[in-house]
Write a protein that holds these residues in place. Structure first.
Motif, short mmCIF file in Angstrom:
data_model
loop_
_atom_site.label_atom_id
_atom_site.label_comp_id
_atom_site.label_asym_id
_atom_site.label_seq_id
_atom_site.Cartn_x
_atom_site.Cartn_y
_atom_site.Cartn_z
N CYS A 125 -11.51 -15.36 27.87
CA CYS A 125 -10.01 -15.33 27.06
C CYS A 125 -10.48 -15.89 25.63
O CYS A 125 -9.84 -15.39 24.74
CB CYS A 125 -9.11 -16.04 27.88
SG CYS A 125 -8.54 -15.19 29.44
N LEU A 126 -11.12 -16.82 25.53
CA LEU A 126 -11.40 -17.82 24.47
C LEU A 126 -12.32 -17.03 23.59
O LEU A 126 -12.11 -16.81 22.29
CB LEU A 126 -11.93 -19.12 24.62
CG LEU A 126 -10.97 -20.11 25.29
CD1 LEU A 126 -11.91 -21.24 25.84
CD2 LEU A 126 -9.93 -20.50 24.30
N ALA A 127 -13.12 -16.35 24.33
CA ALA A 127 -14.14 -15.20 23.55
C ALA A 127 -13.28 -14.13 22.87
O ALA A 127 -13.47 -13.87 21.76
CB ALA A 127 -15.10 -14.80 24.32
N GLY A 128 -12.29 -13.91 23.61
CA GLY A 128 -11.53 -12.59 23.15
C GLY A 128 -10.52 -13.20 22.12
O GLY A 128 -10.24 -12.38 20.90
N VAL A 129 -10.01 -14.41 22.22
CA VAL A 129 -9.50 -15.01 21.00
C VAL A 129 -10.20 -15.00 19.86
O VAL A 129 -9.80 -14.84 18.60
CB VAL A 129 -8.77 -16.71 21.47
CG1 VAL A 129 -8.32 -17.04 20.26
CG2 VAL A 129 -7.84 -16.29 22.50
N ALA A 130 -11.54 -15.50 19.81
CA ALA A 130 -12.34 -15.51 18.73
C ALA A 130 -12.50 -14.29 18.15
O ALA A 130 -12.28 -14.24 16.97
CB ALA A 130 -13.74 -16.14 19.15
N GLN A 131 -12.86 -13.30 18.70
CA GLN A 131 -13.06 -11.92 18.16
C GLN A 131 -11.85 -11.26 17.41
O GLN A 131 -12.04 -10.77 16.72
CB GLN A 131 -13.84 -11.03 19.22
CG GLN A 131 -14.95 -11.45 19.88
CD GLN A 131 -15.40 -10.37 20.81
OE1 GLN A 131 -15.70 -9.20 20.49
NE2 GLN A 131 -15.91 -10.99 22.12
N MET A 132 -10.48 -11.58 18.32
CA MET A 132 -9.49 -10.84 17.79
C MET A 132 -9.01 -11.73 16.60
O MET A 132 -8.44 -11.28 15.66
CB MET A 132 -8.25 -11.06 18.87
CG MET A 132 -8.65 -10.28 20.13
SD MET A 132 -9.04 -8.42 19.45
CE MET A 132 -10.74 -8.26 19.71
N SER A 133 -9.34 -13.06 16.53
CA SER A 133 -8.71 -13.91 15.25
C SER A 133 -9.52 -13.36 13.97
O SER A 133 -8.94 -13.14 12.93
CB SER A 133 -9.15 -15.45 15.67
OG SER A 133 -8.35 -15.90 16.60
N ILE A 134 -10.85 -13.07 14.27
CA ILE A 134 -11.90 -12.72 13.28
C ILE A 134 -11.28 -11.16 12.67
O ILE A 134 -11.01 -10.95 11.60
CB ILE A 134 -13.38 -12.45 13.49
CG1 ILE A 134 -13.74 -13.93 13.83
CG2 ILE A 134 -13.99 -11.90 12.48
CD1 ILE A 134 -15.27 -14.03 14.43
N ARG A 135 -11.05 -10.54 13.73
CA ARG A 135 -10.50 -9.06 13.26
C ARG A 135 -9.30 -9.22 12.68
O ARG A 135 -8.84 -8.17 11.71
CB ARG A 135 -10.56 -8.20 14.58
CG ARG A 135 -12.06 -7.84 15.33
CD ARG A 135 -11.67 -6.74 16.13
NE ARG A 135 -13.11 -6.31 16.84
CZ ARG A 135 -13.87 -5.78 16.43
NH1 ARG A 135 -13.53 -4.90 15.28
NH2 ARG A 135 -14.83 -5.31 17.16
N MET A 136 -8.44 -9.98 12.99
CA MET A 136 -7.03 -10.23 12.29
C MET A 136 -7.34 -10.74 10.94
O MET A 136 -6.06 -11.13 10.29
CB MET A 136 -6.11 -10.88 13.36
CG MET A 136 -5.81 -10.16 14.39
SD MET A 136 -5.03 -8.49 14.10
CE MET A 136 -3.54 -9.15 13.59
N GLY A 137 -8.38 -11.33 10.58
CA GLY A 137 -8.53 -11.93 9.27
C GLY A 137 -8.53 -13.58 9.36
O GLY A 137 -8.77 -14.11 8.33
N ASP A 138 -8.35 -14.13 10.49
CA ASP A 138 -8.38 -15.37 10.49
C ASP A 138 -9.87 -15.89 10.96
O ASP A 138 -10.13 -16.26 11.97
CB ASP A 138 -7.25 -15.96 11.67
CG ASP A 138 -7.22 -17.35 11.70
OD1 ASP A 138 -8.15 -18.01 10.94
OD2 ASP A 138 -6.29 -17.88 12.24
#
Length: 1237
Positions: A768-781
């Motif tokens: 889940c944390l890996a997913g948070v990291a990837q989605m954060s990058i994709r969202m611009g964060d």
């Protein structure tokens, strides 16, 4: 068949013609008179009930509209005779007119009687008030015919050619003249408007002059119509505005039904009547037909019976005559029983052991014995019976909204008095019973308030009731009473199951349905039919399906006219007809029960559909076997799943090879929870919403959640998890987030990844944390995502996040993540993109990608840092660049040459060749030009600088083309260097030219040339070249034989042997005597070749014998004396031939050979000579094939006959006469026993 009820012969009715009239409405009486001045009154069975004596012949008689009063007028009398059917009494009425009466007719409405006289006067008599209205002068002559209409208008016709219309008071309303005397006046309705509801009889029709049909409309009195028929038709006898039609001949009657005019309904033949027929008349109900004849007889026929019948299980009872009932059980094969009854019944009921018939409020019961029928009793009920039901012991009668249940035979049960009879409903119940039925256990009835009640006979109490919104007018239980079809007052049909108190609406239920029959075949008990006058509808009640219980319409079957269904058994419908017979009809929905072998493919598919609808799976299986079509098998299998027939579904799917679903069904077939099983089957049929509902209703609701998770229906899974398993929400959220990420919904994916963090499950939380990291990058964060990825222990996450950042052109952060994730190649590549060469240099020892090394090398070369560049080029395996830098910038040709030799680089070889050419080192230049495949340039260079031998040596060791070899050969040919020319002609495959040059070699090169010539001929396999070489060797060209030279000069003994053998075979084929020296040399060489074979096979004795033969001719092997003798000594020692080994060892000790002995064997041979062992195994002897002299088996010269004995090509031993064969290839002799091995 039309039954003759009775006949009145001419003796009964004296004189002819006779008159007769049926009682109106009921048709119970028939009034008949002839020339005997008596009117006889018979009942419908032919029994005379009364008679009226007249003073003269009967002029006319008629029954009133209700059939209560018969009026008769006679000649020579002014009285009207009135017979009352209810009191069986006759009265007389004086007409008050002294004229002779000629016409009499009762009105259709009321009780008005019209009497006409021969003088045209009219009397209207009101029987109800006894009022008489005389009308004088209605006509001027005899009144002959007339007719009342429904509005009490009287139309009269007379001999005065006038038609009058009068009301019931005798007043004339209309009158019209006609061309001739009228007859057969009738009223009918002639509406010219669209008002079809109006049925007023407003038109008079009459026969005029026996040729014309006259039509007179009261509304259009000025426009009468004359319908004149052609003369060919003859006189008009009669006509009728008819519902039914008949035609009459001389001795027969044809009866037609107006519904089907083309079909003949019946033909009645009167073979005993030879004078022709008279008149005929029906009863109002159409059941009886009376017919008079010209001979004075009267016949009454039964043409139509009331369709009365009943069934109890497979036993049926039906009316076969007016006073006859037949009971039959065709299914059980019981013979029919005919029961004569006392009355014409209005209702019939049959039970297991009894028959009941009745009318009005009475019923007669009969016991159906095995041998005879016995009348039991008659019962009077409290009202007119509507219907009655029987079973084994009880009867139930419905009358006036009540049902009376009572024992049929009181003495059968020693029961309490209260169990003998009971009346429903109770005193306090305020409803009327509209229908009822009786089964083995229950009395069931339906009421006008919508209540269906079950009364359990054994416990004598109510056990179940069901309340329907509207009244229930008909009920039809199955034989056990466990299911029931009822029809309510809205004409809607339902199936009611008392076990679970559930009702199921019957689809497409016609409002004209008259009745319902359940299937009596035990294996098809869920099927029933509903029928009306025209059609039978087949339904199936499917109790156990994955969608729950329901009723389906399977199809319809046309019902023949006037057929009433009585019994349904295995698709065969037994019907009762008006003729008193039964007829079997096969339902179209059960067509698969007929022969299916001759059916077409389309018919078979239709049959399969019907069989599946009716759950007749064994029949469907047989149809599928004939179709042998995967689509048909799938249809059957899916239906089995739908009906939860798991075993049959497994059998079907196994037949078509569906291994996966068979294994799945095998796993669930033992599940007892019906809802859970239905849920699995619904899932197999892809009805997932239904499957979820069924799972939730089962004892394993978690199966619904598991199904939604397996299907990746994440929204539904989350909703279910909230209710069923909250602890699974994080895991479902994580799986949902993965799917959302895949579809590009990064916002919701991030939210679900965050919801998926549990704080307790480390492995899950890392995902889940890996997913948070990837989605954060994709969202611009980027900062949050990159920091999360750096903290995360996963290398793969760093790589994936680095890739995302690289695509977003965030090279610095991407390279940092790659480096932290130990993906040095990717990190170096990204560092190169941002020109950070320092970082690239740091990572280079860890980089394995040649591409990155190449980029770095080019950069360093551009900076002039050649040593670093050459190292990078070497890592990138860019050898040409490495060679270039060593030659051009680092002045290290040795390293360049080493790399070229190691890598075989063509371009590198060219560069080195150019380098040596510049230095003037032509030999090296030629070498590297050849290596670089620049053979033409190398050849030219060798020619220019006289380096052809170097070129030839180099190219001889390379993979060179024939053209290159030919160029060299031509060069040496021009230089007269025959041996070199021959050598290269041999290499390029020009064997003729090669042999030519080898044979021209000077004597200094003779031995090598002969060897090369032999090799050339061996490779060429050309007979011409072989002949040339043989001629040369035999000395035929120069007179100097060179066969000996083959052995002396050639070290290649195999080639020498092949050449000698070719020479030997050639001479033999040409039938030329073979030189003995050639034969001997071939034998010695072949023996030498056999040594290796024998030794390799471990047969040292044979090897030693062959070596002894060679060693005895050692002078022919001057180049290899010592090796051959050494081998002979060793093999003889191994074979136990110690004396022979000593002899040849002593030969080796000669001074000229001693120093040439191999060091390995020298001491052993010397010891053998110092300590001699003269023992030796004696050689076996075999007979000479010519003279049978026994000689050693390896001896080839026979001491007895002095013949040279042929030797075995396989062993070297001499041939044996009894063990002789030939090699199929070379035709040399061989010992068969050895050769076959």
């Amino acid at each position: 068949m039309k039954t003759r009820v009775f006949s009145l012969l001419e003796k009964t009715c004296t004189g002819a013609p006779i008159q007769f009239a049926w009682q109106k409405t009921s048709g119970n009486y028939l009034a008949v008179t002839g020339a005997d001045y008596i009117v006889k009154i018979f009942d419908r069975h032919g029994h005379k009930r009364s008679e009226i004596s007249l003073p003269g012949n009967c002029v006319s008689m008629d029954w009133d509209k209700d059939g209560d009063i018969l009026a008769v007028i006679a000649e020579k009398s002014s009285c009207i005779y009135l017979w009352d059917a209810n009191t069986n009494k006759t009265s007389q009425l004086d007409n008050g007119i002294r004229d002779q009466m000629s016409f009499l007719l009762w009105s259709k409405i009321g009780s008005f009687l019209a009497i006409g006289t021969v003088k045209g006067n009219l009397l209207i008599y009101n029987h109800q008030t006894s009022r008489k209205i005389p009308v004088l002068g209605k006509h001027t002559k005899k009144i002959t015919c007339g007719c009342w209409n429904a509005e009490n208008l009287l139309a009269l016709g007379g001999e005065d050619k006038m038609i009058t219309v009068s009301n019931q008071e005798g007043d004339t309303i209309r009158q019209t003249p006609v061309k001739s005397e009228p007859s057969a006046i009738k009223w009918y309705s002639s509406n010219k408007t669209d008002d079809r509801s109006s049925t007023a009889e407003n038109t008079i029709s009459a026969i005029v002059g026996k040729k014309t049909l006259f039509l007179f409309n009261l509304n259009e009195p000025d426009s009468p119509i004359d319908l004149e028929f052609q003369q060919a038709y003859g006189n008009i006898v009669c006509y009728s505005w008819y519902v039914q039609e008949y035609s009459r001949g001389r001795r027969f009657i044809k009866i037609h039904d107006l519904a089907e005019l083309r079909d003949m309904y019946a033909i009645i033949n009167l073979d005993d009547e030879n004078k022709g027929l008279g008149t005929l008349s029906w009863t109002d109900d159409g059941q009886l037909l009376a017919l008079s004849t010209q001979r004075g007889s009267l016949h009454v026929f039964l043409t139509k019976l009331p369709i009365l019948g009943d069934a109890c299980n497979t036993k049926i009872a039906y009316l076969t005559s007016l006073l006859e009932v037949t009971v039959a059980n065709l299914i059980e094969g019981e013979p029919p029983i005919t029961v004569a009854v006392d009355v014409e019944p209005n209702f019939i009921a049959v039970g297991f052991y009894h028959l009941a018939v009745g009318m009005n409020n009475r019923a007669w019961f009969y016991i159906l014995g095995e041998n005879a029928v016995r009348k039991l009793k008659d019962v009077e009920y409290l009202g007119t019976v509507v219907s009655i039901c029987l079973y084994s012991e009880y009867a139930a009668a419905l009358f006036e909204g009540k049902v009376q249940l009572h024992l049929i035979e009181n003495e059968l049960l020693d029961a309490q008095e209260e169990r003998e009879t009971r009346l429903f409903p109770g005193v306090d119940d305020k409803f009327r019973i509209l229908c009822h039925a009786l089964t083995s256990d229950f009395l069931i009835y339906g009421t006008d308030t919508g209540v269906i009640q079950y009364f359990y006979i054994e416990d004598w109490q109510f056990v179940n009731d069901y309340r329907h919104p509207v009244g229930v007018k008909k009920i039809f239980p199955d034989p056990n009473g466990t299911r029931l079809v009822f029809i309510d007052e809205k004409s809607d049909g339902f199936v009611y199951c008392p076990a679970n108190d559930a009702t199921y609406e019957i689809p497409d239920f016609s409002p004209t349905i008259k009745g319902v029959l359940w299937e009596n075949w035990p294996l098809d008990s869920s099927v029933f039919i509903a029928y009306d006058d025209d059609k039978v509808y087949t339904y199936a009640f499917h109790k156990d399906t994955i969608q729950g219980s329901k009723v389906i319409l399977a199809g319809g079957t046309k019902l023949p006219f006037s057929h009433k269904p009585l019994l349904l058994y295995n698709g065969e419908l037994t019907c009762q007809t008006q003729s008193g017979k039964i007829n079997a009809i096969y339902l179209s929905t059960h067509s698969f029960l007929d022969s299916i072998k001759d059916a077409t493919i389309a018919d078979l598919r239709h049959m399969l559909t019907k069989a599946v609808l009716l759950k007749r799976f064994p029949d469907a299986w047989e149809i599928c076997k004939i179709l042998n079509d995967r689509e048909a098998w799938n249809e059957l299998a899916k239906s089995c799943l739908h009906h939860m027939e798991v075993e049959f579904a497994i059998r079907t799917y196994r037949t078509i090879g569906e291994v996966g679903i068979v294994m799945s069904l095998e796993q669930i077939k033992g599940i007892e929870d019906c809802s859970l099983l239905a849920g699995h089957l619904a899932m197999f049929t892809s009805d997932f919403n239904l499957a979820q509902d069924l799972y939730l209703a089962s004892n394993c609701p978690m199966a619904a959640l598991e199904m939604r998770r397996d299907l990746q229906h994440w929204d539904s899974a989350l909703q279910l998890a909230k209710r069923l398993a909250p602890d699974q929400i994080p895991f479902i959220s994580k799986e949902y987030a993965v799917q959302l990420e895949f579809t590009g919904d990064y916002v919701n994916a991030l939210a679900h990844y965050e919801k998926g963090i549990t704080g307790t499950n480390k492995e899950h939380d890392e995902v889940c944390l890996a997913g948070v990291a990837q989605m954060s990058i994709r969202m611009g964060d980027i900062r949050r995502g990159a920091n999360q990825a750096l903290k995360h222990p996963s290398r793969v996450l760093k790589r994936d996040c680095g890739a995302i950042l690289e695509n977003m052109k965030q090279f610095s952060e991407a390279a940092q993540l790659y480096e932290k994730g130990l993906y040095y190649d990717k990190a170096a590549s990204v560092y190169i993109r941002c020109k950070n060469w320092a970082k690239v240099g740091e990572l280079l020892p860890h980089v394995s990608s040649p591409k990155i090394h190449l980029q770095y090398a080019k950069a360093k070369e551009a900076d002039g840092r050649y040593k670093e560049a050459v190292v990078a080029y070497e890592a990138a395996k860019q050898w040409n660049s490495v060679i270039r830098i060593y030659l051009d910038h680092l002045s290290n040709p040795e390293k360049a040459v080493s790399i070229v030799r190691e890598t075989q680089s063509l371009d590198g070889a060219k560069m080195v060749a150019r380098f040596f050419l510049q230095l003037g080192d032509y030999g090296s230049a030629i070498q590297f030009l050849v290596m670089s495949k620049c053979n033409n340039e190398a050849f030219t260079l060798a020619q220019q600088h006289n380096k052809m031998e170097i070129y030839a040596d180099i190219i001889g060791s390379e993979d060179t083309t024939n053209e290159d070899y030919q160029s060299i050969a031509l060069y040496f040919e021009g230089e007269k260097r025959h041996f070199q020319a021959g050598k290269f002609f041999l290499l390029c495959g020009q064997y003729s030219r090669a042999l030519k040059h080898f044979l021209k070699c000077p004597s200094s090169e003779d031995s090598m040339a002969i060897e090369m010539a032999i090799e050339t001929v061996g490779q060429a396999k050309d007979e011409l070249l072989t002949s040339q070489l043989i001629d040369y060797l035999m000395g035929e060209s120069d007179g100097m034989p060179k066969v000996r030279d083959i052995l002396l000069c050639s070290g290649n003994y195999r080639n020498a042997r092949d050449v000698l053998f070719s020479m030997y075979a050639e001479l033999k084929s040409q039938k030329i005597k073979t030189p003995s020296e050639m034969t001997t040399n071939l034998m010695i060489l072949h023996s030498y070749m056999l040594v290796k074979i024998h030794v390799k096979n471990g047969d040292h004795m044979k090897g030693a014998r062959m070596l002894i033969r060679v060693a005895n001719n050692i002078s022919k092997f001057p180049s290899h004396i010592v090796p051959i003798l050494t081998s002979t000594v060793i093999e003889c020692h191994r074979a136990g031939l110690k004396n022979s080994a000593f002899s040849f060892a002593a030969m080796l000790m000669r001074p000229e050979y001693r120093n040439k002995i191999d060091i390995k064997y020298k001491k052993k041979i010397e010891a053998m000579v110092r300590r001699p062992d003269t023992s030796e195994t004696e050689e076996a002897t075999t007979p000479c094939p010519f003279c049978q002299f026994l000689l050693p088996e390896c001896e080839l010269l026979c001491p007895g006959c002095k013949n040279n004995i042929p030797y075995c090509i396989a062993t070297g031993r001499h041939m044996l006469k009894d063990d002789w064969t030939m090699c199929p290839h070379c035709e040399f002799p061989a010992l068969y026993s050895e050769f076959k091995m």
